[in-house]
Design a protein around this motif. Sequence first.
Motif, PDB file in Angstrom:
ATOM      1  N   ASP A 133      -0.516  -4.093 -10.967  1.00 18.73           N
ATOM      2  CA  ASP A 133      -1.767  -4.860 -10.882  1.00 18.73           C
ATOM      3  C   ASP A 133      -2.786  -4.153  -9.996  1.00 18.73           C
ATOM      4  N   ASP A 134      -2.286  -3.545  -8.934  1.00 15.60           N
ATOM      5  CA  ASP A 134      -3.206  -2.905  -8.008  1.00 15.60           C
ATOM      6  C   ASP A 134      -3.862  -1.676  -8.625  1.00 15.60           C
ATOM      7  N   ARG A 190       0.699   6.638  -1.700  1.00 15.97           N
ATOM      8  CA  ARG A 190       0.861   7.167  -3.054  1.00 15.97           C
ATOM      9  C   ARG A 190       0.274   6.201  -4.086  1.00 15.97           C
ATOM     10  N   VAL A 191       0.502   4.914  -3.873  1.00 15.05           N
ATOM     11  CA  VAL A 191      -0.061   3.911  -4.792  1.00 15.05           C
ATOM     12  C   VAL A 191      -1.590   3.915  -4.697  1.00 15.05           C
ATOM     13  N   ALA A 192      -2.107   4.028  -3.483  1.00 10.06           N
ATOM     14  CA  ALA A 192      -3.562   4.078  -3.307  1.00 10.06           C
ATOM     15  C   ALA A 192      -4.147   5.294  -4.017  1.00 10.06           C
ATOM     16  N   ASN A 231      -5.767   3.048   6.176  1.00  3.88           N
ATOM     17  CA  ASN A 231      -4.816   1.949   6.039  1.00  3.88           C
ATOM     18  C   ASN A 231      -4.802   1.450   4.598  1.00  3.88           C
ATOM     19  N   PRO A 232      -3.793   1.808   3.807  1.00  2.78           N
ATOM     20  CA  PRO A 232      -3.764   1.404   2.394  1.00  2.78           C
ATOM     21  C   PRO A 232      -3.716  -0.099   2.205  1.00  2.78           C
ATOM     22  N   ASP A 233      -3.203  -0.845   3.197  1.00  6.04           N
ATOM     23  CA  ASP A 233      -3.149  -2.305   3.058  1.00  6.04           C
ATOM     24  C   ASP A 233      -4.537  -2.900   2.840  1.00  6.04           C
ATOM     25  N   ASN A 234      -5.562  -2.239   3.378  1.00  7.40           N
ATOM     26  CA  ASN A 234      -6.927  -2.733   3.218  1.00  7.40           C
ATOM     27  C   ASN A 234      -7.468  -2.511   1.814  1.00  7.40           C
ATOM     28  N   GLN A 235      -6.769  -1.697   1.013  1.00  8.85           N
ATOM     29  CA  GLN A 235      -7.214  -1.414  -0.346  1.00  8.85           C
ATOM     30  C   GLN A 235      -6.465  -2.226  -1.393  1.00  8.85           C
TER      31      GLN A 235
END
Length: 279
Positions: A101-102, A148-150, A89-93
């Motif tokens: 920023d991420d 992809r962002v993760a 779950n990328p939301d957790n990262q």
Amino acid sequence: MTNSFIEFRNVSFRYGKDQPWVLKNVSFTIDSNEWVAVIGHNGSGKSTIAKLINGLLFPQEGEIIVDGLTVNEHTIWDVRKSVGMVFQNPDNQFVGTTVRDDVAFGLENRGVPREDMLKRIDVSLGQVGMSDYLLHEPHRLSGGQKQRVAIAGVLAISPKVIILDEATAMLDPKGRLEIMQTVSHLRQAEQLALITITHDLNEITRASRVIVMNKGEVWLESNPRDVFSRKEDLLQIGLDTPFVATFADELSRQGIKLGKQPLNHEELMDELWTYHSKM
């Protein structure tokens, strides 16, 4: 001595003294630039392996070597410089308010100079096709875009190995295919080791080696083609075989003997064409 990048030496782990062993005397090696898929049913211990490699957990027995370092409380920060993880779950990262920023977060924690940081952000987002989303809010992206962002955030810290821990489990088939194509390209371009943790056998076809976990133990270690050929055995330990393997098996029962076990639709079509040409 060994030249392996990652080595598990008789590793056992459980989540409490009164709990059953999640891993039992597990040993294997992973070389630099190698793609290894670790598969198994839920509870087989595969995700625990990922957390042990990155120092999120420590074994009660045995030892783990990553890039020449024994993983323990004193070495985890050095180990994590070499190991990047992407979770289910990328939301957790996500920690930043924008994509930029991420991706910058891990670089800031490592004290990377701002000028170098900006270059790394641009390069890593470009590598995963997310350059146009620099100022977007991560939580408003699609599932595939989030992953992809993760992955970009991991690439920015220049790891030597990337672990995908069920990273495509929440995506639709198209999203899964796109992510696997992206990481396959990145592995070759950046000469990275890649470890994919999954229960989906469709994701192992590009791996050079597969470690099959069952009840906390290494049940099989082989290449994808050999793994696919053991359909009945896989079903007995709770793993569904891919459609291509099942279809090839049915063709065999109908008297259509293919030259080799196909790994994907392209190989299946090639085998059928070869069979037809011999008729």
